[in-house]
Design a protein around this motif. Structure first.
Motif, PDB file in Angstrom:
ATOM      1  N   MET A 315      31.501  35.777  33.507  1.00 29.38           N
ATOM      2  CA  MET A 315      32.468  36.841  33.784  1.00 29.38           C
ATOM      3  C   MET A 315      33.828  36.282  34.189  1.00 29.38           C
ATOM      4  O   MET A 315      34.868  36.823  33.813  1.00 29.38           O
ATOM      5  N   ALA A 316      33.825  35.210  34.952  1.00 30.26           N
ATOM      6  CA  ALA A 316      35.094  34.607  35.378  1.00 30.26           C
ATOM      7  C   ALA A 316      35.895  34.145  34.165  1.00 30.26           C
ATOM      8  O   ALA A 316      37.129  34.273  34.125  1.00 30.26           O
ATOM      9  N   VAL A 317      35.178  33.616  33.165  1.00 33.01           N
ATOM     10  CA  VAL A 317      35.857  33.190  31.932  1.00 33.01           C
ATOM     11  C   VAL A 317      36.469  34.404  31.235  1.00 33.01           C
ATOM     12  O   VAL A 317      37.617  34.373  30.787  1.00 33.01           O
ATOM     13  N   GLY A 318      35.700  35.504  31.160  1.00 33.63           N
ATOM     14  CA  GLY A 318      36.208  36.706  30.510  1.00 33.63           C
ATOM     15  C   GLY A 318      37.383  37.318  31.240  1.00 33.63           C
ATOM     16  O   GLY A 318      38.319  37.830  30.616  1.00 33.63           O
ATOM     17  N   LEU A 319      37.353  37.262  32.558  1.00 33.34           N
ATOM     18  CA  LEU A 319      38.446  37.833  33.361  1.00 33.34           C
ATOM     19  C   LEU A 319      39.659  36.918  33.424  1.00 33.34           C
ATOM     20  O   LEU A 319      40.739  37.347  33.835  1.00 33.34           O
ATOM     21  N   ARG A 320      39.430  35.650  33.076  1.00 32.15           N
ATOM     22  CA  ARG A 320      40.486  34.634  33.187  1.00 32.15           C
ATOM     23  C   ARG A 320      41.049  34.602  34.605  1.00 32.15           C
ATOM     24  O   ARG A 320      42.255  34.577  34.840  1.00 32.15           O
ATOM     25  N   ALA A 321      40.130  34.598  35.557  1.00 30.12           N
ATOM     26  CA  ALA A 321      40.537  34.628  36.968  1.00 30.12           C
ATOM     27  C   ALA A 321      39.641  33.716  37.796  1.00 30.12           C
ATOM     28  O   ALA A 321      38.454  33.543  37.500  1.00 30.12           O
ATOM     29  N   THR A 322      40.224  33.134  38.823  1.00 31.98           N
ATOM     30  CA  THR A 322      39.470  32.280  39.747  1.00 31.98           C
ATOM     31  C   THR A 322      38.965  33.130  40.904  1.00 31.98           C
ATOM     32  O   THR A 322      39.752  33.853  41.533  1.00 31.98           O
ATOM     33  N   PRO A 323      37.671  33.082  41.202  1.00 36.58           N
ATOM     34  CA  PRO A 323      37.129  33.899  42.294  1.00 36.58           C
ATOM     35  C   PRO A 323      37.745  33.550  43.646  1.00 36.58           C
ATOM     36  O   PRO A 323      38.044  32.380  43.926  1.00 36.58           O
ATOM     37  N   LEU A 324      37.955  34.565  44.458  1.00 38.06           N
ATOM     38  CA  LEU A 324      38.405  34.348  45.836  1.00 38.06           C
ATOM     39  C   LEU A 324      37.235  33.918  46.711  1.00 38.06           C
ATOM     40  O   LEU A 324      37.371  33.074  47.604  1.00 38.06           O
ATOM     41  N   ALA A 325      36.083  34.530  46.478  1.00 35.84           N
ATOM     42  CA  ALA A 325      34.911  34.260  47.312  1.00 35.84           C
ATOM     43  C   ALA A 325      33.659  34.720  46.593  1.00 35.84           C
ATOM     44  O   ALA A 325      33.702  35.631  45.765  1.00 35.84           O
ATOM     45  N   MET A 326      32.553  34.070  46.899  1.00 37.82           N
ATOM     46  CA  MET A 326      31.245  34.507  46.422  1.00 37.82           C
ATOM     47  C   MET A 326      30.317  34.636  47.624  1.00 37.82           C
ATOM     48  O   MET A 326      30.142  33.690  48.393  1.00 37.82           O
ATOM     49  N   ILE A 327      29.757  35.814  47.801  1.00 35.95           N
ATOM     50  CA  ILE A 327      28.825  36.088  48.906  1.00 35.95           C
ATOM     51  C   ILE A 327      27.461  36.399  48.284  1.00 35.95           C
ATOM     52  O   ILE A 327      27.368  37.222  47.376  1.00 35.95           O
ATOM     53  N   GLU A 328      26.418  35.743  48.760  1.00 32.69           N
ATOM     54  CA  GLU A 328      25.087  36.041  48.234  1.00 32.69           C
ATOM     55  C   GLU A 328      24.041  35.961  49.337  1.00 32.69           C
ATOM     56  O   GLU A 328      24.201  35.247  50.320  1.00 32.69           O
TER      57      GLU A 328
END
Length: 468
Positions: A315-328
Motif C-alpha cells: 500500500m505504501a508503494v501505491g500511495l507513494r508515501a512514507t508512513p508516519l507510524a505503524m502501531i500493531e
C-alpha cells in the motif's frame, strides 16, 4: 534382595494401585521364589490378566489390571477468583467457560473482557494465567491474529476525492480466504530454523510461502479510513490531528490453524480432563511437546506480523508515501510475564490484547463504527489486558438468518462507508456496541485517538465496481 517398583515398571507395570498389589503379592505369596521366576509370573499376569482372574494367589492382581484406569485430571473444587468487565453484556456461555478455566490445577489467575463470547475451551475475550503450562485452545486457532495500523501524512480528503484509486489499490494488493498472489514476495521469516527443526512446521513451509501477504476470511479486513489523534503519541512523534490511515486485521493463516490443531490433539491425549474442560488440555513447558508448541506458536505469531507488513508495504508503494507510524498489537497468543510476586506465569489472551502500562494498541469496532487507538494502564485485575474489539452479539448463523442486506446497506450509507466484499455474518449489527465496550474498560486503557473506516475490503462475494 526384593524386587522394586522400578523393576516392575521396567517390565511394563504403570505407577498406581496395580503396582502396589504386585509388590504385596510377591512379599506374601512368593517370598521364597527366585526373582527371575517372580518377574516371569508378573509378566504373564500383565500380558493376560483374564487368564488369572480365578487364580488362588494372583486373582487380586488380575482384577486390578482388568479394572479400567481413570486417568482424568480432577478440576479444583473452587476456581481462582477473576474479574469480569462489562458483565451485563456477556453471554452466560462465556462466563461458564471462564468458571471452568479458573478451576484448572495449573490456573493462577483469570479475567474476562467486555467483548467476551463463547468459544472452544477458553472463551473469546478470556485471559488466563497458568504456571509452566500452555493451552493450545487457550491461545486459539488463528495464532497471533493482530491489528496493524499505518498513519500517513496525507489529506483525509483523499478518501473521497481518490476513492476509485484507493479501491483499486485494495483490490490489487490484498487477497482473502483461499486466494493468493500470483507472485509471492520473499521474507526473512522463511530462514527461521523452526521450519527445519519442527516436523509439523517443516511440512507447512510451502503453504506458508504461498499465503504470505494475504488475509483470512471471516472478520479479517484491510481498510482505509480517517484517524483522529486526540492525545500525542510521543513514541512516534505523532501530534493531535487528522490523518489518512490503513488498518488491517488478520492472523497466521493455514500455518497457525494447523499448528493449533496438531498440538491440541497431543495435549488432549496426554492431559485428560473432564468433558466440560477437555478443550483446555495443556502442555507442560518442561516437555518436548510443550517446547515445540511454544516455538511453533511464536513462529506463527511472527508470520502473522510478516503478512501485515507485506500488505502495508504494498500500500505504501501505491500511495507513494512514507508512513508516519505503524502501531500493531495481537491476540490469540501466550506470553511469559511476571505476576505481582515476581513469578513467571504464562498469560493466554484469546481474543484479548495486551494492555500493560504504556503499551499501544488498536481496538476496532465494526465496518460502520469507529475503532480506538489506546494506551494500556497496566491494571493487574485484568492481567494487563483489554478487549480485542467490539465482540460478537450474534453468531454467524443467527446473523445470516436475521439480518437483511438492505439494513446493512442503509447503515453503511449513513456511516459513509464503501464496502468491498463481506457477508451478512459480518454485518455491523452482528457486533456489540463498541462505545459500551470501551466504557466498560475505561480503567484498563486510555484512548489516544479514533479510526473511522471509509473504504473496507473483506472476504465476500460482492463484486468490485468502480465508483461513478
Amino acid at each position: 534382595m526384593k524386587i522394586t517398583g522400578k523393576e516392575l515398571m521396567e517390565i511394563g507395570y504403570a505407577e498406581g494401585k496395580a503396582l502396589g498389589v504386585a509388590l504385596t503379592l510377591l512379599e506374601k505369596e512368593y517370598a521364597g521364589t527366585q526373582q527371575s521366576e517372580q518377574l516371569t509370573i508378573l509378566k504373564d499376569v500383565l500380558a493376560n490378566p483374564e487368564a488369572y482372574a480365578g487364580h488362588a494367589k494372583l486373582s487380586a492382581l488380575a482384577k486390578e489390571l482388568l479394572t479400567p484406569v481413570d486417568d482424568t485430571i480432577a478440576l479444583l473444587p473452587e476456581g481462582k477468583p477473576y474479574t469480569t468487565y462489562g458483565a451485563e453484556a456477556i453471554e452466560q456461555g462465556a462466563k461458564d467457560q471462564m468458571n471452568v478455566a479458573v478451576k484448572l490445577p495449573v490456573a493462577v489467575a483469570g479475567a474476562l473482557m467486555p467483548d467476551a463470547h463463547q468459544g472452544y475451551g477458553l472463551p473469546i475475550g478470556g485471559v488466563l494465567a497458568t504456571r509452566n503450562a500452555v493451552i493450545p485452545y487457550g491461545v486459539g486457532v488463528d495464532i497471533g491474529c493482530r491489528m496493524c495500523l499505518t498513519l500517513y501524512d496525507l489529506p483525509v480528503s483523499m478518501l473521497d476525492e481518490n476513492k476509485t484509486a484507493l479501491k483499486k489499490m485494495l483490490m490489487n494488493n490484498t487477497m482473502f480466504g483461499t486466494a493468493t498472489f500470483k507472485y509471492t514476495k520473499d521474507h526473512e521469516i522463511f530462514a527461521r530454523k523452526e521450519f527445519e527443526d519442527i516436523r509439523i512446521v517443516k511440512d507447512l513451509k510451502d503453504r506458508a510461502w504461498k499465503q504470505i501477504g494475504s488475509s483470512g476470511g471471516g472478520n479479517h479486513f484491510v481498510e482505509f479510513g480517517e484517524v483522529n489523534i486526540t492525545s500525542a503519541i510521543n513514541q512516534f512523534n505523532v501530534n493531535p490531528g487528522r490523518y489518512l490511515a490503513l488498518l488491517s486485521h488478520s492472523g497466521s493463516r493455514g500455518l497457525g490453524a494447523t499448528i493449533a490443531g496438531h498440538y491440541t490433539r497431543i495435549a488432549m491425549d496426554v492431559c485428560k480432563l473432564p468433558q466440560e474442560a477437555k478443550h483446555l488440555a495443556w502442555l507442560d513447558l518442561d516437555t518436548e511437546a510443550g517446547q515445540e508448541y511454544w516455538l511453533a506458536m511464536n513462529l506463527a505469531g511472527d508470520y502473522a506480523s510478516a503478512c501485515h507488513h507485506q500488505i502495508h508495504e504494498r500500500m505504501a508503494v501505491g500511495l507513494r508515501a512514507t508512513p508516519l507510524a505503524m502501531i500493531e498489537n495481537h491476540h490469540n497468543f501466550a506470553w511469559k510475564e511476571k505476576d505481582a510476586d515476581g513469578n513467571e506465569v504464562i498469560v493466554h489472551r484469546k481474543g484479548a490484547t495486551p494492555a500493560g502500562k504504556g503499551v499501544l494498541g488498536i481496538i476496532p469496532g465494526s465496518m460502520a463504527t469507529p475503532g480506538f487507538i489506546v494506551m494500556g494502564k497496566g491494571v493487574s485485575t485484568s492481567i494487563n489486558s483489554a478487549s480485542h474489539g467490539a465482540g460478537r452479539l450474534m453468531s454467524r448463523t443467527k446473523a445470516k438468518q436475521s439480518i437483511l442486506q438492505g439494513q446493512v446497506d442503509a447503515m453503511l450509507k449513513d456511516a459513509g462507508v464503501e464496502l468491498i466484499g463481506a457477508g451478512l455474518d459480518e454485518a455491523p449489527m452482528a457486533y456489540k456496541n463498541i462505545h459500551e465496550v470501551m466504557k466498560s474498560q475505561e480503567e484498563l486503557v486510555e484512548v489516544m485517538g479514533t479510526f473511522m473506516p471509509k473504504i473496507v475490503r473483506m472476504c465476500g462475494d460482492k463484486k468490485f465496481q468502480e465508483a461513478d
